[in-house]
Design an enzyme around this catalytic site. Structure first.
Site, PDB file in Angstrom:
ATOM      1  CG  HIS A 158      -5.004  -0.097   4.614  1.00  0.00           C
ATOM      2  ND1 HIS A 158      -5.048  -0.057   5.989  1.00  0.00           N
ATOM      3  CD2 HIS A 158      -4.198  -1.141   4.300  1.00  0.00           C
ATOM      4  CE1 HIS A 158      -4.310  -1.036   6.486  1.00  0.00           C
ATOM      5  NE2 HIS A 158      -3.782  -1.705   5.484  1.00  0.00           N
TER       6      HIS A 158
ATOM      7  CG  ASP B 179      -1.727   3.876   3.054  1.00  0.00           C
ATOM      8  OD1 ASP B 179      -2.540   4.611   3.601  1.00  0.00           O
ATOM      9  OD2 ASP B 179      -1.950   3.317   1.946  1.00  0.00           O
TER      10      ASP B 179
ATOM     11  CG  PHE C 197      -1.919  -1.068   1.279  1.00  0.00           C
ATOM     12  CD1 PHE C 197      -3.165  -0.896   0.673  1.00  0.00           C
ATOM     13  CD2 PHE C 197      -1.639  -2.273   1.898  1.00  0.00           C
ATOM     14  CE1 PHE C 197      -4.110  -1.915   0.695  1.00  0.00           C
ATOM     15  CE2 PHE C 197      -2.572  -3.304   1.911  1.00  0.00           C
ATOM     16  CZ  PHE C 197      -3.811  -3.122   1.315  1.00  0.00           C
TER      17      PHE C 197
END
Ligand SMILES: Cc1ncc(C[n+]2csc(CCOP(=O)(O)OP(=O)(O)O)c2C)c(N)n1
Ligand SMILES: [Mg+2]
Lengths: 369, 351
Positions: B121, B78, B76
């Site tokens: 996320h 992130d 991800f």
């Protein structure tokens, strides 16, 4: 084994193409050569002299770089005087060349000795130091000792400490799938091992069944700028950390070129045979402090591996006083001439900032899209 | 019609079988999972890495440096932030070596909100990525572009960041990928890993062919002369929907799918703005120092006297995270009604 003084390498400024194999056991020495073989663990005289020659060349070059800095002809100096006894044997032992069949080098900013052993000319280091357009490593874009020589698989040296460690796993991964592939050699300092990238290298290189052919090395000079070894480390030797990953790991006296040569050779042989990683922590000196930011002055109380080695060579008769003098003088002259030549060479142009942002200097300037 | 995850999978298959991609790797990228969005199922060169993002980027750089092609994934976006200095180095390697060392690597990573992914996320990385000189950055909004952009990314000799709008991974497009079977069912049976034991499963790949979307080339997805809306990824679809609604009222809004964030298609933007005199830039990365601000700035610098209204930016709020509750997420990233409102306000402006 050569027992007669050939003194050939004293005049050679290039690294050897093939590493000389140290004999498994010291061969029965002739009377004449007895002192040299004993003290020097049976390494051939030719190799001893070659190492000495390259160590002098590297030292003289680094001291020339410092002079260039002091003369105001460069903005910054960082380099590796004090690491010759480690770096020269390392460079000599690598499988030099370009492509996956050869070794990859992921070095840091103290590796002039290794580059000299690989065959770098003094002037190319000086061009880098003086940020000349002729600098083959960076074209005048980066600091001293930030080498890049694709023809020998020397990956670009970058300033952020430790990032070279995971990158080395990448080249090793590519080498591993090639039959007869080389190994990847990575170096860095002691303090830098606190970075996660160091741990990344231990983890990625030692995964069971997926081991990578990497020679992981740390040059422990007991300092990270002003941070002392004990100010950072709980482990007594950094090499112990590798053991936890099942990596064959040793500590060597990096101030002894003979020990360095033999131990590096052993670890390299192991990697080439097994495809698995090996680790060396080498204890070295930092003879001129961290960089020009801390003055680049000679530091008292540090072992000078080059002078110690030279003394031993002289004492054992392997090297003659006159020959030694000649070597120093030759490189001194070469350094002066190289600086003189580099001084007259061109500098990068302002427009060239946009060159090589993308391959083929494809337009990188949004104003021109 | 393939969804975006299947399109990416097919592109990677094409990459490994026809374009020399030797490694496709990241966390849970290999068998049995084949990626948290299934985008790497069934690929012969896909493998799992240690859970170490810096290691993933570093290894990709090494593989590329050694001359092999690879596609690496950060699970991800992130979690890409601890790799940012490696990304910087990947972006500056060619430059620092004065053209000597190329890094032909692709890093792909799912981005954006829209799946109720909460704080870690839902991030975006496009504005951050736009500051990584030396990288090319792309983001598709439909499966065919996902396929075509990925092939271009693989072929490109520079590092390319390939942003996958995670909310679109299951969305199907309107065009077949060259070689894709007509029936969705057939495609699924061929390339989706079965539920349960997959140890004996092998993908049956369709005969795919090369189709590329050139990096740096946008696409007009709705033609119009009243106003220009520029977006990419998930928000492009929202912009299309708004444009369709306004068209029913007789308002023709031109929508541009930028597709490449760097280098970006300024020629397409400027031609459109010259025609419409009004422009809105939409994306969901946070608004302060947003990439769209650069585009708006350039618009004022180069097209000031062509403008009928001030250029507008609609982006994510400058917040430290995106909250899980729908009311929090919706208040944090641009919503359809906000796009519509911005367009209507812009159209109402009188110079
Ligand atoms: C990631 C990163 N942090 C900080 C620095 C600044 N810095 C340059 S060298 C250095 C010390 C490194 O010490 P060590 O790893 O022991 O190597 P040495 O310089 O002693 O050879 C520091 C902190 C840097 N270059 N990179
Ligand atoms: Mg140190």
């Amino acid at each position: 084994m050569a027992t007669k003084s050939t003194a050939t390498s004293a005049g050679s400024s290039r690294g050897s193409k093939r590493p000389l194999k140290a004999p498994a056991k010291a061969a029965a020495p002739s009377k004449k050569a007895a002192p040299s073989t004993k003290i020097f663990s049976g390494l051939p005289k030719e190799l001893l002299l070659q190492m000495h020659d390259l160590m002098v060349k590297s030292r003289v070059l680094e001291e020339r770089l410092i002079k260039i800095y002091r003369a105001g002809e460069s903005y910054f100096w960082i380099g590796g005087p004090g690491e010759e006894a480690w770096g020269v044997p390392l460079g000599l032992l690598g499988k030099k060349g370009q492509g996956l069949q050869h070794d990859w080098w992921h070095l840091h900013y103290r590796c002039t000795p290794t580059l000299i052993a690989l065959g770098m000319e003094m002037i190319d280091s000086i061009r880098l130091m003086m940020n000349k357009v002729t600098d083959p490593s960076t074209g005048g874009r980066n600091f001293s000792n930030h080498y890049c020589f694709p023809q020998w698989n020397v990956a670009p040296v970058t300033s952020p400490i430790e990032v070279q460690y995971p990158i080395a796993c990448g080249t090793a991964h590519a080498q591993k799938r090639v039959k007869g592939g080389g190994i990847s050699i990575v170096s860095g300092g002691d303090a830098g091992t606190a970075e996660g990238d160091f741990a990344s290298c231990l983890i990625w290189s030692s995964r069971q069944g997926q081991e990578l052919p990497v020679l992981i090395t740390v040059q422990n000079n007991r300092w990270g700028i002003s941070t002392s070894y004990h100010g950072q480390h709980g482990e007594s030797q950094i090499a112990d950390r590798a053991k936890a990953f099942g990596i064959r790991s040793i500590v060597v006296n990096g101030n002894d070129p003979v020990e360095s040569y033999l131990k590096i050779q052993e670890q390299m042989d192991y990697i080439r045979k097994t495809g698995k990683p090996a680790f060396i922590e080498s204890m070295v000196s930092r003879l001129y402090g961290h960089s020009s930011a801390s003055g680049a002055n000679r530091v008292e109380g540090e072992v000078d591996a080059l002078m110690d080695f030279e003394k031993k060579l002289l004492k054992s008769g392997v090297l003659k006083e006159a020959a030694a003098k000649e070597i120093w003088a030759k490189y001194e002259a070469e350094g002066i001439a190289a600086a003189e030549q580099a001084r007259g060479e061109g500098v990068p142009t302002a427009e060239s900032v946009w060159d090589n942002v993308y391959v083929g200097s494809e337009n990188a300037d949004w104003r021109k899209f | 019609m393939a969804n975006m995850a299947q399109a990416i999978r097919m592109a990677l298959h094409y990459g490994e079988s026809e374009m020399g991609v030797k490694d496709i790797f990241g966390q849970d990228v290999g068998a049995p999972l084949g990626g948290v969005f299934t985008a790497t199922q069934g690929l012969k060169n896909a493998w799992n890495t240690p859970l170490d993002e810096r290691g993933i980027i570093g290894v990709a750089m090494g593989i590329a440096m050694a001359g092999d092609r690879c596609v690496a994934e950060i699970q991800f976006c992130d979690y890409i932030f601890n790799t940012i200095d490696l990304l910087k180095i990947a972006g500056n390697t060619l430059w620092c070596t004065n053209g000597q060392i190329q890094l032909p690597m692709v890093v792909m990573t799912p981005v954006g909100a829209g799946i109720r992914g909460s704080v870690y996320h839902s991030h975006s990385v496009d504005s951050w990525a736009s500051r990584l000189a030396g990288w090319k950055v792309v983001m598709p909004s439909n499966p065919l572009d996902a396929y075509g952009l990925l092939l271009s990314a693989i072929e490109d000799p520079n590092p390319v960041l390939y942003l996958k709008p995670k909310a679109l991974m299951r969305v199907r497009g309107e065009d077949l990928i060259p070689g894709e079977p007509e029936s969705e069912k057939d495609l699924k049976a061929m390339i989706d890993a079965p539920i349960g034991d997959r140890s004996k499963w092998k993908a049956r790949w369709p005969e795919l062919s090369k189709y590329q979307v050139p990096i740096g080339q946008g696409k007009i997805t709705r033609e119009g002369d009243r106003m220009t809306v520029v977006s990419y990824g998930r928000h492009l679809l929202l912009c299309n929907e708004v444009a369709d609604k306004l068209r029913e009222e007789g308002i023709a809004v031109e929508v541009i799918d930028l597709r490449s964030i760097y280098p970006y298609d300024w020629q397409m933007i400027s031609a459109s703005v010259r025609k419409t005199g009004r422009v809105l830039f939409v994306n969901e990365d946070t608004e302060v120092t947003n990439f769209a601000e650069h585009l708006a700035y350039r618009t004022t610098q180069e097209l000031f006297y062509e403008l009928m209204a001030k250029p507008r930016v609609l982006a994510g709020k400058h917040l430290p995270g995106i909250g899980l509750h729908a009311s929090l997420e919706d208040a944090s990233v641009p919503q359809k009604h906000e796009i519509e409102q911005q367009i209507r306000e812009c159209l109402a402006e009188v110079p």
